[in-house]
Design a protein around this motif. Structure first.
Motif, PDB file in Angstrom:
ATOM      1  N   ARG A  27      11.249  48.947  52.050  1.00 31.67           N
ATOM      2  CA  ARG A  27      12.605  49.346  52.426  1.00 31.67           C
ATOM      3  C   ARG A  27      13.552  48.148  52.505  1.00 31.67           C
ATOM      4  O   ARG A  27      14.785  48.317  52.437  1.00 31.67           O
ATOM      5  CB  ARG A  27      12.566  50.082  53.764  1.00 31.67           C
ATOM      6  CG  ARG A  27      13.917  50.347  54.380  1.00 31.67           C
ATOM      7  CD  ARG A  27      13.841  51.287  55.544  1.00 31.67           C
ATOM      8  NE  ARG A  27      13.807  52.671  55.092  1.00 31.67           N
ATOM      9  CZ  ARG A  27      14.893  53.368  54.767  1.00 31.67           C
ATOM     10  NH1 ARG A  27      16.078  52.807  54.822  1.00 31.67           N
ATOM     11  NH2 ARG A  27      14.803  54.620  54.389  1.00 31.67           N
ATOM     12  N   LEU A  28      13.019  46.942  52.649  1.00 30.14           N
ATOM     13  CA  LEU A  28      13.878  45.759  52.804  1.00 30.14           C
ATOM     14  C   LEU A  28      14.596  45.409  51.510  1.00 30.14           C
ATOM     15  O   LEU A  28      15.605  44.703  51.529  1.00 30.14           O
ATOM     16  CB  LEU A  28      13.042  44.573  53.283  1.00 30.14           C
ATOM     17  CG  LEU A  28      12.290  44.771  54.615  1.00 30.14           C
ATOM     18  CD1 LEU A  28      11.537  43.505  54.992  1.00 30.14           C
ATOM     19  CD2 LEU A  28      13.256  45.180  55.725  1.00 30.14           C
ATOM     20  N   ALA A  29      14.091  45.872  50.370  1.00 30.71           N
ATOM     21  CA  ALA A  29      14.753  45.613  49.090  1.00 30.71           C
ATOM     22  C   ALA A  29      15.894  46.605  48.889  1.00 30.71           C
ATOM     23  O   ALA A  29      15.861  47.720  49.423  1.00 30.71           O
ATOM     24  CB  ALA A  29      13.737  45.729  47.947  1.00 30.71           C
ATOM     25  N   ALA A  32      10.364  52.965  46.403  1.00 28.85           N
ATOM     26  CA  ALA A  32      10.694  54.247  45.763  1.00 28.85           C
ATOM     27  C   ALA A  32      10.953  55.328  46.818  1.00 28.85           C
ATOM     28  O   ALA A  32      11.875  56.140  46.672  1.00 28.85           O
ATOM     29  CB  ALA A  32       9.559  54.675  44.838  1.00 28.85           C
ATOM     30  N   ALA A  33      10.146  55.331  47.879  1.00 21.90           N
ATOM     31  CA  ALA A  33      10.343  56.310  48.952  1.00 21.90           C
ATOM     32  C   ALA A  33      11.686  56.081  49.648  1.00 21.90           C
ATOM     33  O   ALA A  33      12.411  57.032  49.971  1.00 21.90           O
ATOM     34  CB  ALA A  33       9.202  56.227  49.957  1.00 21.90           C
ATOM     35  N   ALA A  34      12.036  54.818  49.901  1.00 22.29           N
ATOM     36  CA  ALA A  34      13.324  54.512  50.525  1.00 22.29           C
ATOM     37  C   ALA A  34      14.474  54.920  49.617  1.00 22.29           C
ATOM     38  O   ALA A  34      15.514  55.413  50.084  1.00 22.29           O
ATOM     39  CB  ALA A  34      13.395  53.018  50.848  1.00 22.29           C
ATOM     40  N   SER A  35      14.319  54.726  48.316  1.00 23.07           N
ATOM     41  CA  SER A  35      15.356  55.142  47.372  1.00 23.07           C
ATOM     42  C   SER A  35      15.519  56.662  47.391  1.00 23.07           C
ATOM     43  O   SER A  35      16.638  57.183  47.338  1.00 23.07           O
ATOM     44  CB  SER A  35      15.012  54.664  45.957  1.00 23.07           C
ATOM     45  OG  SER A  35      15.001  53.244  45.883  1.00 23.07           O
ATOM     46  N   TRP A  36      14.412  57.380  47.465  1.00 21.00           N
ATOM     47  CA  TRP A  36      14.475  58.842  47.504  1.00 21.00           C
ATOM     48  C   TRP A  36      15.127  59.325  48.802  1.00 21.00           C
ATOM     49  O   TRP A  36      15.827  60.340  48.811  1.00 21.00           O
ATOM     50  CB  TRP A  36      13.082  59.431  47.347  1.00 21.00           C
ATOM     51  CG  TRP A  36      13.098  60.917  47.143  1.00 21.00           C
ATOM     52  CD1 TRP A  36      12.754  61.891  48.028  1.00 21.00           C
ATOM     53  CD2 TRP A  36      13.483  61.591  45.938  1.00 21.00           C
ATOM     54  NE1 TRP A  36      12.901  63.133  47.468  1.00 21.00           N
ATOM     55  CE2 TRP A  36      13.350  62.980  46.185  1.00 21.00           C
ATOM     56  CE3 TRP A  36      13.935  61.173  44.687  1.00 21.00           C
ATOM     57  CZ2 TRP A  36      13.652  63.942  45.214  1.00 21.00           C
ATOM     58  CZ3 TRP A  36      14.233  62.133  43.718  1.00 21.00           C
ATOM     59  CH2 TRP A  36      14.088  63.505  43.993  1.00 21.00           C
ATOM     60  N   THR A  37      14.924  58.600  49.886  1.00 18.85           N
ATOM     61  CA  THR A  37      15.490  58.992  51.177  1.00 18.85           C
ATOM     62  C   THR A  37      17.012  59.009  51.144  1.00 18.85           C
ATOM     63  O   THR A  37      17.643  59.746  51.915  1.00 18.85           O
ATOM     64  CB  THR A  37      14.979  58.049  52.287  1.00 18.85           C
ATOM     65  OG1 THR A  37      13.554  58.136  52.359  1.00 18.85           O
ATOM     66  CG2 THR A  37      15.551  58.425  53.647  1.00 18.85           C
TER      67      THR A  37
END
Length: 478
Positions: A118-120, A403-408
């Protein structure tokens, strides 16, 4: 989009808690580790540390924080890898104590790097999906989308039987691989027909959308027709014995029902929890009958007293297989490098167009452990370790967390169709923990609903600018 300071703090603190949980889990690993149940406390401590981030986000952001995709990835690790240890599902006498500890450490390293992704800076959903997320589907158009998905999905079972109702019903009663639509591992042109089944994966979530948008709610006949279509498709897909498919379908429907509610009360929490238990029970039933078929079950061919997994929610023996991979790679077998990842990336290309497409990931886990005519899974963690060891585990976790953070970011969209896509994507991440291939295959369902919703929403725009047939506005989770 960069992570907010609070999000970065949660990620770093959560990663540190997981590391501390891993140290304690290793310290609690008993000398007599092999008997069923002996590894309960190490698994429980590590599982509790994985829940730290979801709990922190829930406290800070409420339901919105709980629904972050990264949270579901961490919960998926517990389900796919640690649940067998928590239940004492099988003995670990095939493993050495060092292998068990190394497997725990590998799981912890993977989990520690998930939140760090998530830091990226995140990119958000791909443009076609983002466009579909903003598409407006009034009740009638949502129902049309359900009908389209049902027809396409049922065609994957109807075409091999020439749409003969008698043959289709008989196929439903057969064991897995015994139906007319079953095929071998290496498909030809018929694989294109199989892809139609992915349109059925979206039906539970789409049915919830229809029920939410209808003025009369559950009294609307379109809702009950959608439920009937969903039940029919679930029956056909369950016949193949693919429990993860049914779990993905029903799980996305439950999540969507939860997200679309304005407030998440204790009663609704109890309903969702009860629904989840019901889904797990259904998956157990599928496991029970899949080798004899519904016909065999009804005729009494299944002896419940001999059922190996009675009293447990059986998943896969992923922890056992992960520990075996840790044992074999690289001391006995060299890392397979990019072969595993390459095998997954080319998975969507039909073999009819590429006859020499790779047939495995560069190694055979059943062959390594002395088994034949079986398929074994080790979770995505095991696949990454077989590729390049702990370095691949850490990098793979970072990418998956990113990828999960992007989807969020899709959760910020207020449109109800965005919620449908988001819940489908959540289940892709959850089921994808089982295998890299599952991420690719389950993503087809997201693409299927993207295409169908875009088509039906265009019809809405062309037919009438009067938008909705109800006055309810999409709600933000609270």
């Amino acid at each position: 989009m960069r992570a907010l300071p609070g999000e970065a703090g949660v990620a770093l603190a959560g990663s540190a808690i997981i590391g501390a949980g891993a140290v304690l889990a290793v310290a609690l690993t008993p000398v007599e580790y092999a008997p069923p149940g002996a590894m309960f406390w190490p698994a429980a401590v590590l599982s509790a540390s994985l829940l730290a981030i979801p709990l922190m986000r829930g406290v800070l952001e409420g339901l919105y924080g709980l629904l972050h995709a990264e949270n579901l990835v961490l919960v998926a690790i517990i389900y796919w890898v640690l649940l067998d240890l928590l239940q004492g599902a099988y003995p670990l006498d095939e493993l050495g104590r060092d292998d068990v500890i190394a497997a725990l450490e590998t799981v912890a390293i993977f989990a520690m790097f998930i939140p760090l992704g998530r830091l990226a800076p995140t990119l958000g959903a791909p443009k076609p999906i983002a466009r579909a997320a903003r598409a407006d589907l009034p009740t009638q158009n949502a129902f049309i989308a359900v009908c389209i998905c049902f027809v396409l999905c049922i065609s994957s079972f109807g075409i091999p039987t020439s749409f003969d109702p008698a043959r289709m019903i008989d196929g439903l009663l057969q064991p897995r691989f015994g139906a007319p639509w079953s095929r071998g591992d290496l498909g030809g042109w018929e694989a294109f027909i199989d892809h139609l089944a992915y349109f059925g994966y979206v039906l539970p979530a789409a049915t919830v959308l229809v029920a939410t948008r209808a003025k009369a709610r559950w009294a609307d006949p379109r809702v009950w027709i959608s439920i009937l279509f969903t039940a029919i498709v679930c029956a056909f897909l369950a016949q193949s014995g693919g429990r993860r498919i049914i779990g993905m379908m029903l799980g996305s429907g439950l999540l969507l029902w939860m997200i679309l509610k304005e407030r998440f009360s204790i009663v609704r929490a109890a309903v969702v929890a009860g629904g989840a238990i019901g889904v797990l029970s259904l998956l157990q039933f599928i496991l029970l009958i899949r080798n004899v078929g519904l016909e065999g079950f009804l005729s009494g061919d299944v002896d419940l007293d001999d059922y190996e997994f009675a009293g447990q929610f059986h998943v896969d023996d992923n922890f056992l297989r992960l520990a075996q991979i840790v044992h074999y790679f690289p001391d006995v077998v060299e890392y397979v490098g990019w072969k595993q990842i390459y095998y997954v990336l080319v998975r969507p290309i039909p073999r009819a167009l590429w006859p020499d497409k790779p047939i495995d990931a560069g190694f055979s886990l059943p062959g390594l452990v002395g088994k034949s005519d079986v398929s074994l899974s080790s979770s995505i963690i095991g696949e990454l370790h077989a590729s390049y060891g702990l370095a691949a585990v850490a990098i793979g976790a970072l990418l998956l967390g990113w990828a999960a953070a992007s989807w969020t970011t899709l959760l910020r969209e207020r449109n109800e169709n965005a919620r449908v896509l988001y819940c489908l994507g959540l289940m892709v991440f959850f089921v994808g923990m089982r295998s890299m291939q599952e991420i690719v295959l389950m993503t087809y369902a997201v693409l299927a609903w993207t295409a169908v919703s875009l088509v039906t929403s265009k019809k809405t725009a062309a037919a009438t600018p009067a938008a909705r047939d109800d006055s309810e506005e999409p709600c933000e989770p609270s």
